[in-house]
Design a protein around this motif. Structure first.
Motif, PDB file in Angstrom:
ATOM      1  N   MET A   1     -18.388 -18.484 -11.770  1.00  0.00           N
ATOM      2  CA  MET A   1     -17.692 -17.660 -12.570  1.00  0.00           C
ATOM      3  C   MET A   1     -16.148 -17.476 -12.165  1.00  0.00           C
ATOM      4  N   ASP A   2     -15.402 -17.401 -12.993  1.00  0.00           N
ATOM      5  CA  ASP A   2     -13.992 -17.206 -12.675  1.00  0.00           C
ATOM      6  C   ASP A   2     -13.741 -15.686 -12.271  1.00  0.00           C
ATOM      7  N   PRO A   3     -12.958 -15.500 -11.094  1.00  0.00           N
ATOM      8  CA  PRO A   3     -12.844 -14.075 -10.830  1.00  0.00           C
ATOM      9  C   PRO A   3     -12.223 -13.200 -11.746  1.00  0.00           C
ATOM     10  N   ARG A   4     -11.520 -13.625 -12.808  1.00  0.00           N
ATOM     11  CA  ARG A   4     -10.924 -12.802 -13.715  1.00  0.00           C
ATOM     12  C   ARG A   4     -12.012 -12.257 -14.684  1.00  0.00           C
ATOM     13  N   SER A   5     -12.882 -13.506 -14.698  1.00  0.00           N
ATOM     14  CA  SER A   5     -14.212 -12.836 -15.835  1.00  0.00           C
ATOM     15  C   SER A   5     -15.116 -11.800 -14.813  1.00  0.00           C
ATOM     16  N   ALA A  26     -13.330 -21.586 -18.884  1.00  0.00           N
ATOM     17  CA  ALA A  26     -14.532 -22.154 -19.277  1.00  0.00           C
ATOM     18  C   ALA A  26     -15.799 -21.880 -18.592  1.00  0.00           C
ATOM     19  N   ASP A  27     -16.226 -20.720 -18.638  1.00  0.00           N
ATOM     20  CA  ASP A  27     -17.356 -20.310 -17.630  1.00  0.00           C
ATOM     21  C   ASP A  27     -18.418 -19.436 -18.540  1.00  0.00           C
ATOM     22  N   ASP A  28     -18.928 -18.886 -18.001  1.00  0.00           N
ATOM     23  CA  ASP A  28     -20.135 -18.268 -18.798  1.00  0.00           C
ATOM     24  C   ASP A  28     -19.947 -16.947 -19.481  1.00  0.00           C
ATOM     25  N   LEU A  29     -18.682 -16.479 -19.477  1.00  0.00           N
ATOM     26  CA  LEU A  29     -18.246 -15.022 -19.838  1.00  0.00           C
ATOM     27  C   LEU A  29     -18.828 -14.792 -21.393  1.00  0.00           C
ATOM     28  N   LEU A  30     -18.626 -15.786 -22.076  1.00  0.00           N
ATOM     29  CA  LEU A  30     -19.050 -15.656 -23.410  1.00  0.00           C
ATOM     30  C   LEU A  30     -20.714 -15.242 -23.375  1.00  0.00           C
ATOM     31  N   GLY A  44      -9.309 -29.120 -22.833  1.00  0.00           N
ATOM     32  CA  GLY A  44     -10.292 -29.332 -21.893  1.00  0.00           C
ATOM     33  C   GLY A  44     -11.446 -28.282 -21.744  1.00  0.00           C
ATOM     34  N   GLU A  45     -10.844 -26.967 -21.847  1.00  0.00           N
ATOM     35  CA  GLU A  45     -11.704 -25.927 -21.645  1.00  0.00           C
ATOM     36  C   GLU A  45     -12.151 -25.637 -23.014  1.00  0.00           C
ATOM     37  N   GLN A  46     -11.452 -26.040 -24.134  1.00  0.00           N
ATOM     38  CA  GLN A  46     -12.208 -25.760 -25.624  1.00  0.00           C
ATOM     39  C   GLN A  46     -13.455 -26.600 -25.495  1.00  0.00           C
TER      40      GLN A  46
END
Length: 332
Positions: A1-5, A26-30, A44-46
């Motif tokens: 997970m991105d630290p910002r998330s 592009a992590d599991d935040l959603l 790429g993230e999209q």
């Protein structure tokens, strides 16, 4: 997970409604915020987000039409792009909450001051070397028109001036970088056929190629939606037509190319990444015709020739100046 998330999820109770996540990783935040949707300008993230969360992330240079009750901006590298993104979001959120999250080394504290245009910002959290800020949009701005924020400049080339249109966030915004300037001096004797400008940015190289080789098909490719939009504006400003596409690296390029030309990027946000260029060098042969040519500019300290010779063919240094080298190789 991105630290910002991770910082956002520490305050997950704030984000239960219809939330727009702008520039999300592009992590599991959603997956943790089921009512949220995303806005991405990184192809790429999209692609990764679309594969995991179909229909929940929009790609482009504007927020899209879907309504939201609040928004979070993941701080980008460019201050000018931050201005545009914050104004675009705040214009949609009169009286509502706008959040800004980013890494300390990316300048989140400085960027938080940009929130004062809309209200009185406050810091909600600081963890994982990141900060989360919030502002209630008491003074909503008029929605900005992206094209009005473009910087225009002219390049004196051997076949006449080239008009360049550079949008906020695009590499070397509003000016010609040293590497591209060197590459522009070494575009002679390219094979005829389909030419690719890889990592096109504001479209300087692609537009120059189309004007110099008008009978050749030219494609411009970039991972960033703002670069794609900027390249299209540059082509239009010079009365040129070419194919401009968004895609994540060389895998998104067409096949049957007679030449690939590039000033390849190696920064993503505040981080340094060489993977896209190294992958280009490994896979260029797949997209080139036999004897098709790769020609690129790179910092002199980057050890690209061994990689080029391993995956493509003998590597020739055409010139070296100002800390850059121009490399040329042909597909075996």
């Amino acid at each position: 997970m991105d630290p910002r998330s991770e910082v956002l999820l520490r305050q997950a109770g704030l984000f239960g409604g219809e939330l727009l996540l702008a520039g999300l990783p592009a992590d599991d935040l959603l997956g943790h915020l089921p009512q949220a949707h995303g806005w991405s300008w990184h192809a790429g993230e999209q692609a990764q987000l679309a594969a995991r969360f179909a229909g929940r992330c929009y790609f482009g240079v504007e927020p899209g039409a879907r309504a939201c009750e609040a928004a979070v901006l993941f701080l980008p590298k460019s201050r000018e792009l931050t201005d545009y993104l914050l104004a675009s979001l705040a214009a949609r959120l009169p009286g509502a909450l706008l959040y800004l999250v980013g890494e300390k080394r990316a300048g989140i504290e400085r960027a938080a001051k940009q929130l004062t245009a809309f209200g009185s910002p406050r810091k909600l959290d600081s963890a994982r070397h990141c900060q989360l800020w919030q502002v209630r949009v008491d003074t909503p701005p008029t929605a900005p028109v992206l094209e009005s924020l473009a910087r225009h400049y002219s390049l004196p080339l051997s076949d006449g001036e080239l008009q360049v249109v550079s949008l906020p966030g695009v590499f070397s915004h509003g000016r010609l970088d040293v590497g591209s300037a060197l590459l522009l001096q070494h575009l002679d004797d390219l094979p005829s056929g389909h030419l690719l400008d890889f990592g096109c940015g504001a479209g300087v190289l692609g537009a120059t190629l189309k004007r110099r080789y008008p009978s050749s098909q030219v494609t411009l490719l970039d991972v960033d939606a703002f670069a794609v939009a900027s390249s299209r504006l540059t082509l239009a400003a010079n009365g040129l037509e070419a194919n401009v596409i968004a895609g994540d690296g060389i895998d998104a390029a067409p096949s049957g190319l007679s030449a690939i030309l590039s000033n390849p990027p190696f920064h993503q946000g505040v981080h340094t990444h060489y993977q896209a260029t190294e992958h280009l060098l490994r896979q260029a042969r797949v997209h080139l015709l036999p004897q098709g040519e790769l020609r690129l500019v790179a910092n002199s300290f980057l050890k690209y020739p061994p990689l080029i010779e391993t995956h493509l063919g003998p590597c020739q240094t055409l010139t070296e100046a100002n800390g850059f080298r121009i490399y040329r190789a042909r597909a075996r």
